[in-house]
Motif scaffolding. Sequence first.
Motif, PDB file in Angstrom:
ATOM      1  N   GLN A 150     -54.132  23.687 -60.635  1.00  0.00           N
ATOM      2  CA  GLN A 150     -53.696  24.038 -61.923  1.00  0.00           C
ATOM      3  C   GLN A 150     -53.221  25.616 -62.683  1.00  0.00           C
ATOM      4  OE1 GLN A 150     -58.411  25.169 -62.644  1.00  0.00           O
ATOM      5  NE2 GLN A 150     -57.975  22.955 -64.751  1.00  0.00           N
ATOM      6  N   ALA A 151     -53.329  26.356 -61.408  1.00  0.00           N
ATOM      7  CA  ALA A 151     -51.806  27.739 -61.779  1.00  0.00           C
ATOM      8  C   ALA A 151     -50.847  27.078 -61.928  1.00  0.00           C
ATOM      9  CB  ALA A 151     -51.746  28.513 -61.231  1.00  0.00           C
ATOM     10  N   ALA A 152     -50.521  25.448 -60.653  1.00  0.00           N
ATOM     11  CA  ALA A 152     -48.988  25.059 -59.854  1.00  0.00           C
ATOM     12  C   ALA A 152     -49.018  24.024 -60.896  1.00  0.00           C
ATOM     13  CB  ALA A 152     -49.307  24.720 -59.016  1.00  0.00           C
ATOM     14  N   PHE A 153     -49.267  23.498 -61.933  1.00  0.00           N
ATOM     15  CA  PHE A 153     -49.229  22.684 -62.795  1.00  0.00           C
ATOM     16  C   PHE A 153     -48.937  23.865 -64.359  1.00  0.00           C
ATOM     17  CE2 PHE A 153     -50.740  19.783 -66.349  1.00  0.00           C
ATOM     18  CZ  PHE A 153     -50.093  18.805 -66.162  1.00  0.00           C
ATOM     19  N   ARG A 154     -49.108  24.185 -64.454  1.00  0.00           N
ATOM     20  CA  ARG A 154     -49.601  25.687 -65.738  1.00  0.00           C
ATOM     21  C   ARG A 154     -47.729  25.653 -66.140  1.00  0.00           C
ATOM     22  NH1 ARG A 154     -47.556  25.891 -69.445  1.00  0.00           N
ATOM     23  NH2 ARG A 154     -48.285  27.170 -71.507  1.00  0.00           N
ATOM     24  N   VAL A 155     -47.493  26.015 -64.234  1.00  0.00           N
ATOM     25  CA  VAL A 155     -46.383  26.825 -64.378  1.00  0.00           C
ATOM     26  C   VAL A 155     -44.653  25.697 -64.765  1.00  0.00           C
ATOM     27  CG1 VAL A 155     -44.377  28.727 -62.612  1.00  0.00           C
ATOM     28  CG2 VAL A 155     -47.092  28.894 -63.147  1.00  0.00           C
ATOM     29  N   ALA A 156     -45.357  24.998 -64.118  1.00  0.00           N
ATOM     30  CA  ALA A 156     -44.552  23.966 -63.625  1.00  0.00           C
ATOM     31  C   ALA A 156     -43.345  23.613 -65.167  1.00  0.00           C
ATOM     32  CB  ALA A 156     -44.488  22.799 -63.579  1.00  0.00           C
ATOM     33  N   TYR A 157     -44.455  24.026 -66.214  1.00  0.00           N
ATOM     34  CA  TYR A 157     -44.095  23.489 -67.619  1.00  0.00           C
ATOM     35  C   TYR A 157     -42.618  24.472 -67.972  1.00  0.00           C
ATOM     36  CZ  TYR A 157     -47.912  20.611 -68.768  1.00  0.00           C
ATOM     37  OH  TYR A 157     -48.848  19.488 -69.386  1.00  0.00           O
ATOM     38  N   HIS A 158     -42.907  25.941 -66.960  1.00  0.00           N
ATOM     39  CA  HIS A 158     -41.162  26.485 -67.341  1.00  0.00           C
ATOM     40  C   HIS A 158     -40.228  26.694 -65.945  1.00  0.00           C
ATOM     41  CE1 HIS A 158     -43.800  29.378 -70.129  1.00  0.00           C
ATOM     42  NE2 HIS A 158     -44.359  28.093 -69.804  1.00  0.00           N
ATOM     43  N   LEU A 159     -39.942  25.818 -65.096  1.00  0.00           N
ATOM     44  CA  LEU A 159     -39.572  25.366 -63.923  1.00  0.00           C
ATOM     45  C   LEU A 159     -38.695  23.927 -64.261  1.00  0.00           C
ATOM     46  CD1 LEU A 159     -41.104  26.956 -61.615  1.00  0.00           C
ATOM     47  CD2 LEU A 159     -39.459  28.326 -62.683  1.00  0.00           C
ATOM     48  N   PRO A 160     -37.886  23.655 -64.728  1.00  0.00           N
ATOM     49  CA  PRO A 160     -37.681  24.311 -66.147  1.00  0.00           C
ATOM     50  C   PRO A 160     -38.269  23.966 -67.600  1.00  0.00           C
ATOM     51  CG  PRO A 160     -36.333  21.784 -66.446  1.00  0.00           C
ATOM     52  CD  PRO A 160     -37.429  22.252 -64.903  1.00  0.00           C
ATOM     53  N   ARG A 161     -38.094  24.620 -68.803  1.00  0.00           N
ATOM     54  CA  ARG A 161     -38.451  24.354 -69.809  1.00  0.00           C
ATOM     55  C   ARG A 161     -38.686  23.253 -70.206  1.00  0.00           C
ATOM     56  NH1 ARG A 161     -40.329  29.124 -72.847  1.00  0.00           N
ATOM     57  NH2 ARG A 161     -41.020  27.810 -73.500  1.00  0.00           N
ATOM     58  N   VAL A 162     -40.070  22.454 -69.884  1.00  0.00           N
ATOM     59  CA  VAL A 162     -40.425  21.374 -71.172  1.00  0.00           C
ATOM     60  C   VAL A 162     -41.288  21.109 -71.734  1.00  0.00           C
ATOM     61  CG1 VAL A 162     -39.497  20.313 -68.637  1.00  0.00           C
ATOM     62  CG2 VAL A 162     -41.804  20.239 -68.667  1.00  0.00           C
ATOM     63  N   GLY A 163     -41.701  20.179 -71.697  1.00  0.00           N
ATOM     64  CA  GLY A 163     -42.883  20.155 -73.311  1.00  0.00           C
ATOM     65  C   GLY A 163     -43.477  19.466 -73.113  1.00  0.00           C
ATOM     66  N   SER A 164     -43.702  18.315 -71.921  1.00  0.00           N
ATOM     67  CA  SER A 164     -44.064  16.950 -71.457  1.00  0.00           C
ATOM     68  C   SER A 164     -43.747  17.322 -69.221  1.00  0.00           C
ATOM     69  CB  SER A 164     -44.453  16.081 -72.159  1.00  0.00           C
ATOM     70  OG  SER A 164     -44.324  16.471 -73.393  1.00  0.00           O
ATOM     71  N   ILE A 165     -45.222  17.165 -69.328  1.00  0.00           N
ATOM     72  CA  ILE A 165     -44.974  16.416 -67.532  1.00  0.00           C
ATOM     73  C   ILE A 165     -46.048  15.350 -67.860  1.00  0.00           C
ATOM     74  CG2 ILE A 165     -45.825  17.143 -65.536  1.00  0.00           C
ATOM     75  CD1 ILE A 165     -45.233  19.636 -66.306  1.00  0.00           C
ATOM     76  N   ALA A 166     -45.392  14.769 -66.718  1.00  0.00           N
ATOM     77  CA  ALA A 166     -46.290  13.182 -66.604  1.00  0.00           C
ATOM     78  C   ALA A 166     -46.154  13.492 -65.215  1.00  0.00           C
ATOM     79  CB  ALA A 166     -44.902  12.480 -66.612  1.00  0.00           C
TER      80      ALA A 166
END
Length: 285
Positions: A228-244
Amino acid sequence: MRGPDPRVVLGLHRSRHERRLLTGALDLGVTALDTSTNYLDFRSHQVLARTAGDLLPKFTVSTKVGYFQEPDGAEHSLDPTRLYSAVEEAAKNLGREPDMVFLHNPEDSLRKAVPHHKDLLAAACTALDDAKAKGLCGAWGVASWDPSPVLSVVDLTVPRPSVLMVRAGLLVGARTLAAADNLINAWNLGCGDVWGMSPFGGSTSASVWDRLDPRLFLRDDRRLSRVQAAFRVAYHLPRVGSIAVGTDEPTHLGELVGALAGQVEERTVQEYRKLLRDRSRDHSA
């Protein structure tokens, strides 16, 4: 300035396209669906329409064009006529116009097209722009696994996409992150106009997630699991608003939706990015 609330997009790469997954996604409040012409052996659109046609109006649907089925496998092409026809076919096979159509990995053709690659990208983007103008899709974007070749040919002659999709997460290298950031800036896209993909580098069960604890990037680091933490951090690497993100299990999707409640420590992310850049410079010296 605070960006948009993070959003989960259900990606159908490697998915079995089961109806229970789509109903489970809706139950979780996940109402964005991402697929591609070439997913499920080029049958994704037809299978979705057949197994869940009544559910599709409840989703915003994005798809991708760029890969074409040939007798000896898949072929990538940026030919504008083929791309336009692919958008027409996608709308027909889905039974509705897609809300978003991405130009899929344009770098696959750009690498082979020197010195005419700039004209090739501009013509491909213009074809998608025309498809949008004709009502064949709600908007168009670019999905790029390796944005460096795309960045190298972007200028004012290339139509600007509404959305850019790039790899996101802790396993994305420094050069790819930098290229994504520069492409975002070149197209003047806001955080909400950028999507991430492949946040786990292909697998949540890879050994790297046993060795690395992404909860170090969170303010309250014990509330979430490592995945869960890896997924949440992914929104900042780079800065994205959505993740598929792809899964066949509604339970796993629910865990990822739950991860959105985590608070990322931005300073730790910036320190990590600096370490990545320094390491990249050391290796290229």
